[in-house]
Write an enzyme that holds these catalytic residues in place. Structure first.
Site, PDB file in Angstrom:
ATOM      1  N   HIS A 171      40.460  58.373 -54.380  1.00  0.00           N
ATOM      2  CA  HIS A 171      41.341  57.386 -53.741  1.00  0.00           C
ATOM      3  C   HIS A 171      40.704  56.805 -52.475  1.00  0.00           C
ATOM      4  O   HIS A 171      41.276  56.847 -51.380  1.00  0.00           O
ATOM      5  CB  HIS A 171      42.694  58.002 -53.412  1.00  0.00           C
ATOM      6  CG  HIS A 171      43.573  58.187 -54.611  1.00  0.00           C
ATOM      7  ND1 HIS A 171      44.184  57.129 -55.252  1.00  0.00           N
ATOM      8  CD2 HIS A 171      43.914  59.298 -55.316  1.00  0.00           C
ATOM      9  CE1 HIS A 171      44.883  57.581 -56.284  1.00  0.00           C
ATOM     10  NE2 HIS A 171      44.724  58.890 -56.345  1.00  0.00           N
ATOM     11  N   TYR A 173      60.425  49.600 -65.884  1.00  0.00           N
ATOM     12  CA  TYR A 173      61.399  50.658 -66.112  1.00  0.00           C
ATOM     13  C   TYR A 173      62.203  50.874 -64.833  1.00  0.00           C
ATOM     14  O   TYR A 173      61.717  50.648 -63.728  1.00  0.00           O
ATOM     15  CB  TYR A 173      60.701  51.955 -66.519  1.00  0.00           C
ATOM     16  CG  TYR A 173      59.897  51.831 -67.781  1.00  0.00           C
ATOM     17  CD1 TYR A 173      60.500  51.868 -69.025  1.00  0.00           C
ATOM     18  CD2 TYR A 173      58.508  51.651 -67.727  1.00  0.00           C
ATOM     19  CE1 TYR A 173      59.765  51.739 -70.189  1.00  0.00           C
ATOM     20  CE2 TYR A 173      57.760  51.521 -68.877  1.00  0.00           C
ATOM     21  CZ  TYR A 173      58.394  51.574 -70.116  1.00  0.00           C
ATOM     22  OH  TYR A 173      57.657  51.438 -71.257  1.00  0.00           O
TER      23      TYR A 173
END
Length: 432
Positions: free
Chosen positions: A142, A310
């Site tokens: 990351h 979603y």
């Protein structure tokens, strides 16, 4: 005899159809019945994207140069897309879209059991995508803006065994509502994630233990309560999005004594805003279809399957009182301001791009009607109606995150809990 021949012919036709369907499922994007080479044209896609809100009130002023994002991405040249993956923003799902769902002349080669895909240019064996699923965590787990901008050119030179100074790097990222992202990270850490193998490289060195103390003792922080998570003053989850998008060299990296706290916060926020504004593209987890739309129009690349939205996540399942929500917002004050700024820029870009597209379509239709009336051909309008404007740490935490964060991508809280999101149930999608 005739009946037997008919049965045999039916079996052959059925087998061919089955094999075509199976091949398209196993290797999506290899068979391309749309635009050539996978590039986007308005003619081969129905409108599956939300209509811009005509009552949207702009909060910030952005000049046209900040709203227009159409890049002449040269996949056969020296251009490279660099994906800055911020934890718990749906980056795992978006990263898979990049390697598995973009319609290309030469799709990425993703083989079962392998963590990385090979994303070569159509004309030579060099990568056009720098991301977790293509090049791995080559600049550290990351890696943030500070790390990537200093690391990517050298890594690619080493991988390709050649020095190149003419590459163009197009940085992209995703952002998420800070409270939802923070809760999602807490749940992830609670299950055993640490990201302790992240380098946090800045100004040529990693931070010392005094500059970046740990919030826990032992191998991980599994089982920590939300209160414990919020009480740690060194928790990198606090204002993570601002920190990962800002130029940390401006504030002495992780040395908190270099710049006074208030000035440090302001410098980081302004730097994060500037870097986000200057990126080729950024999307928002809460707006999947708009994110898809802006990426496709920015790079003139098409996705094979539409993004899905979603309304249920692990973070949404956490019951919080108002005092706890307020505490999380205070801990992420910089992220809250950055997200407010990013959301307004995102909505304005979407609105501007849709308006430009529709204006050009009206002009095109008018010219076609005029040419038809004169008995001329109708294919007089170029397919690219807009001109481009100038403008190996794979195990442990990363492997666990691949399993966990994959459930977060493309999801957001219901409208009543955090942020109003797009209602895709009312969108009629005939082509998919």
């Amino acid at each position: 005899m005739v009946e037997r021949s008919s049965k045999f012919l039916l079996i052959v036709v059925g087998s061919v159809c089955f094999m075509l369907i199976l091949y398209q499922y196993v290797a999506p994007g290899v068979i391309n019945f749309g635009s050539p080479h996978g590039y986007f044209t308005e003619e081969d896609e129905g409108d599956i994207f939300p209509t811009p809100d005509p009552h949207y009130v702009k909060k910030y002023y952005f000049p046209v140069r900040d709203l227009e994002r159409t890049i002449d991405f040269q996949i056969k040249g020296e251009d490279v897309i660099v994906f800055l993956h911020i934890q718990k923003t749906g980056g795992t799902t978006f990263g898979r879209h990049l390697v598995q769902n973009v319609r290309l002349e030469v799709p990425c080669d993703c083989r079962p059991g392998q963590k990385k895909c090979t994303c070569y240019r159509p004309n030579r064996k060099e990568t056009w995508l720098f991301s977790r699923f293509s090049t791995g965590w080559s600049c550290g787990l990351h890696a943030d803006w500070t790390e990537l901008t200093n690391c990517v050119p050298g890594v690619l030179n080493k991988k390709e065994n050649k020095q190149k100074n003419q590459r163009k790097f197009y940085y992209i990222t995703l952002l998420r509502d800070p409270v939802s992202r923070y809760l999602s990270e807490w749940r992830h850490v609670q299950r055993g994630a640490t990201w302790k193998t992240s380098l946090h490289m800045c100004d040529g060195r990693t931070p010392t233990p005094e500059e970046l103390p740990s919030c826990y003792e032992g191998s991980d922080w599994s089982g920590c309560t939300l209160q414990q998570f919020m009480d740690c003053p060194y928790n990198l989850a606090n204002n993570r999005q601002v920190r990962m998008l800002a130029d940390l060299s401006l504030v002495g990296c992780y040395n908190m004594s270099t710049v006074p706290e208030k000035k440090r916060a302001q410098l980081l926020l302004e730097s994060a805003k500037k870097n986000l504004r200057d990126m080729a593209f950024f999307g928002l987890t809460e707006y999947q279809r708009k994110t898809q739309f802006l990426f496709e129009r920015t790079f003139r690349l098409r996705f094979i399957r539409p993004f899905m939205q979603y309304n249920s996540t692990r973070a949404a399942g956490v019951d919080l009182d108002n005092a706890t929500v307020q505490r999380i917002e205070e801990l992420n004050e910089l992220d809250m301001e950055l997200y407010d700024y990013a959301r307004d820029l995102f909505q304005q870009r979407y609105q501007y791009t849709r308006q430009q597209e529709r204006r050009q379509q009206r002009i095109k239709n008018h010219l076609q009607q005029s040419h038809q009336g004169l008995g001329l051909g109708v294919n007089l309008w170029p397919s690219h109606s807009r001109q481009g404007s100038a403008s190996t740490l794979e195990d442990g935490d990363g492997e666990r995150e691949e399993r966990e964060e994959g459930e977060e991508g493309g999801r957001t809280e219901e409208a009543g809990s955090r942020l109003p999101t797009e209602d895709y149930m009312n969108q009629i999608i005939n082509r998919w």
